[in-house]
Scaffold this motif. Structure first.
Motif, PDB file in Angstrom:
ATOM      1  N   ASP A 216      74.030 128.078  90.816  1.00  9.53           N
ATOM      2  CA  ASP A 216      73.393 127.917  89.511  1.00  9.53           C
ATOM      3  C   ASP A 216      73.122 129.292  88.904  1.00  9.53           C
ATOM      4  OD1 ASP A 216      71.167 128.900  90.932  1.00  9.53           O
ATOM      5  OD2 ASP A 216      70.323 126.898  91.222  1.00  9.53           O
ATOM      6  N   ALA A 217      72.557 129.274  87.701  1.00 12.27           N
ATOM      7  CA  ALA A 217      72.303 130.523  86.986  1.00 12.27           C
ATOM      8  C   ALA A 217      71.369 131.443  87.772  1.00 12.27           C
ATOM      9  CB  ALA A 217      71.707 130.213  85.615  1.00 12.27           C
ATOM     10  N   LYS A 221      72.479 135.133  89.073  1.00  7.14           N
ATOM     11  CA  LYS A 221      71.815 136.315  88.523  1.00  7.14           C
ATOM     12  C   LYS A 221      71.205 137.160  89.636  1.00  7.14           C
ATOM     13  CE  LYS A 221      68.671 137.669  84.803  1.00  7.14           C
ATOM     14  NZ  LYS A 221      67.806 137.164  83.710  1.00  7.14           N
ATOM     15  N   GLU A 254      81.602 124.010  81.745  1.00  6.85           N
ATOM     16  CA  GLU A 254      80.218 124.238  81.344  1.00  6.85           C
ATOM     17  C   GLU A 254      79.458 125.048  82.395  1.00  6.85           C
ATOM     18  OE1 GLU A 254      78.743 123.641  78.394  1.00  6.85           O
ATOM     19  OE2 GLU A 254      80.830 123.169  77.838  1.00  6.85           O
ATOM     20  N   LYS A 255      79.778 124.835  83.667  1.00  4.59           N
ATOM     21  CA  LYS A 255      79.120 125.609  84.723  1.00  4.59           C
ATOM     22  C   LYS A 255      79.496 127.086  84.619  1.00  4.59           C
ATOM     23  CE  LYS A 255      76.769 124.504  87.505  1.00  4.59           C
ATOM     24  NZ  LYS A 255      75.281 124.603  87.686  1.00  4.59           N
ATOM     25  N   LYS A 257      80.315 128.662  81.906  1.00  2.00           N
ATOM     26  CA  LYS A 257      79.584 129.197  80.744  1.00  2.00           C
ATOM     27  C   LYS A 257      78.144 129.526  81.125  1.00  2.00           C
ATOM     28  CE  LYS A 257      82.273 126.808  77.155  1.00  2.00           C
ATOM     29  NZ  LYS A 257      82.240 125.782  76.076  1.00  2.00           N
ATOM     30  N   GLU A 258      77.531 128.644  81.904  1.00  2.00           N
ATOM     31  CA  GLU A 258      76.150 128.850  82.349  1.00  2.00           C
ATOM     32  C   GLU A 258      76.027 130.114  83.206  1.00  2.00           C
ATOM     33  OE1 GLU A 258      73.328 126.988  85.841  1.00  2.00           O
ATOM     34  OE2 GLU A 258      74.681 125.622  84.787  1.00  2.00           O
ATOM     35  N   LEU A 259      76.941 130.269  84.138  1.00  2.98           N
ATOM     36  CA  LEU A 259      76.887 131.419  85.036  1.00  2.98           C
ATOM     37  C   LEU A 259      77.233 132.713  84.306  1.00  2.98           C
ATOM     38  CD1 LEU A 259      78.517 129.911  88.259  1.00  2.98           C
ATOM     39  CD2 LEU A 259      76.103 129.968  87.586  1.00  2.98           C
ATOM     40  N   ARG A 260      78.181 132.632  83.378  1.00  2.00           N
ATOM     41  CA  ARG A 260      78.551 133.809  82.599  1.00  2.00           C
ATOM     42  C   ARG A 260      77.343 134.301  81.793  1.00  2.00           C
ATOM     43  NH1 ARG A 260      81.821 137.386  83.463  1.00  2.00           N
ATOM     44  NH2 ARG A 260      79.845 138.495  83.415  1.00  2.00           N
ATOM     45  N   ALA A 261      76.640 133.383  81.189  1.00  2.00           N
ATOM     46  CA  ALA A 261      75.464 133.750  80.393  1.00  2.00           C
ATOM     47  C   ALA A 261      74.397 134.390  81.288  1.00  2.00           C
ATOM     48  CB  ALA A 261      74.892 132.526  79.696  1.00  2.00           C
ATOM     49  N   ALA A 262      74.207 133.856  82.485  1.00  2.00           N
ATOM     50  CA  ALA A 262      73.207 134.407  83.397  1.00  2.00           C
ATOM     51  C   ALA A 262      73.578 135.823  83.833  1.00  2.00           C
ATOM     52  CB  ALA A 262      73.062 133.498  84.621  1.00  2.00           C
ATOM     53  N   GLU A 265      72.961 138.586  81.367  1.00  2.00           N
ATOM     54  CA  GLU A 265      71.564 138.971  81.138  1.00  2.00           C
ATOM     55  C   GLU A 265      71.156 140.147  82.029  1.00  2.00           C
ATOM     56  OE1 GLU A 265      69.228 135.519  81.852  1.00  2.00           O
ATOM     57  OE2 GLU A 265      69.921 134.455  80.068  1.00  2.00           O
TER      58      GLU A 265
END
Length: 267
Positions: A216-217, A221, A254-255, A257-262, A265
């Motif tokens: 997960d994110a 991260k 979608e997963k 995209k979630e991990l890329r965004a995390a 950061e």
């Protein structure tokens, strides 16, 4: 410079962490894989790790083992995976591709034949879970001939001597297994993994990617803060055993995209 080296160098220049996405080739059917790879790249994957389906995947948890069974039942084999990579390369000539699997199929195909076909298809690296560096000399000679990078595993149980040995033979990047267990395990010790990764990074200029337990994110991260990249597989593969291919495809995208965004950061 290889595609793997170029991609990690580019990410380092921009201060970003690599996101490596794993899928099982041919799961649940051969036609699913290439479109999925393209969509994972579009969603933010930097490196593609493609599983070679094998009947006895000793390092894989239930989700990926079942994915291999589905792929084999659908007619996918190692040579057909190379055809998939070649199909992907008709559109994308830049995203690095690493094949992950086991030694037996290569023994049957022959090292020279496999490496030549892999290179022609557009493969960049090879990770064989059951081939330790001590026994990889013959294959490594062939991989060098065809500009393919051998990717080796390090784990929490790796001794100092083993770390040094792996670092003398590895190219592309180091795959650090973040926990004692199979793919998909949940018992991720962030503190221990961070200490071990720092120890490895102090001894090599190769990038270090961390996998097994990234789900997960938050975990992406945390690991991305101490490694050069994170490797995610089970959470992408598992939906294909639970949903229709279209729904599972969307969930995997979608997963990512979630991990890329995390990861983006991380400062």
């Amino acid at each position: 410079m290889s595609r793997l080296a170029a991609r990690f160098a580019s990410l380092k220049t921009t201060g970003r962490k690599a996101l490596v996405s794993y899928v099982m080739a041919g799961d649940p059917a051969p036609h699913v894989t290439v479109p999925l790879l393209h969509d994972l790249v579009a969603a933010g994957a930097d490196v593609l790790e493609v599983g070679l389906p094998f009947s006895d995947p000793m390092a894989d948890g239930p989700a990926i083992a079942l994915a291999a069974e589905r792929a084999l039942a659908g007619g996918t084999n190692t040579l057909k995976v190379l055809d998939m990579v070649a199909e992907f390369r008709k559109v994308d000539t830049e995203t690095p591709i690493v094949l992950m699997g086991y030694l037996n199929p290569l023994e049957i195909i022959g090292y020279e034949n496999f490496a030549k076909r892999a290179s022609q298809s557009g493969v960049d690296g090879l990770l064989l879970v059951d081939l330790p560096p001590e026994e990889a000399g013959e294959l490594d000679i062939v991989l060098k001939q065809y500009d393919l990078d051998p990717i080796f595993l390090l784990a929490p149980t790796s001794t100092d001597a083993r770390i040094k040995h792996v670092l003398t033979q590895a190219r592309g990047f180091i795959y650090y297994v973040s926990l004692k267990g199979v793919t998909g395990s949940a018992a991720l010790d962030i503190t221990e993994a961070a200490e071990r990764i720092a120890k490895v990074k102090a001894q090599t200029s190769l990038p270090v990617g961390v996998g097994f337990g990234i789900r997960d994110a938050a975990t992406a991260k945390q690991m991305g803060q101490v490694a050069d990249g994170v490797i995610v597989g089970t959470v992408l593969v598992q939906p294909f055993g639970q949903h229709s291919p279209d729904i599972a495809h969307g969930m995997a995208v979608e997963k990512i995209k979630e991990l890329r965004a995390a990861l983006d950061e991380i400062v």
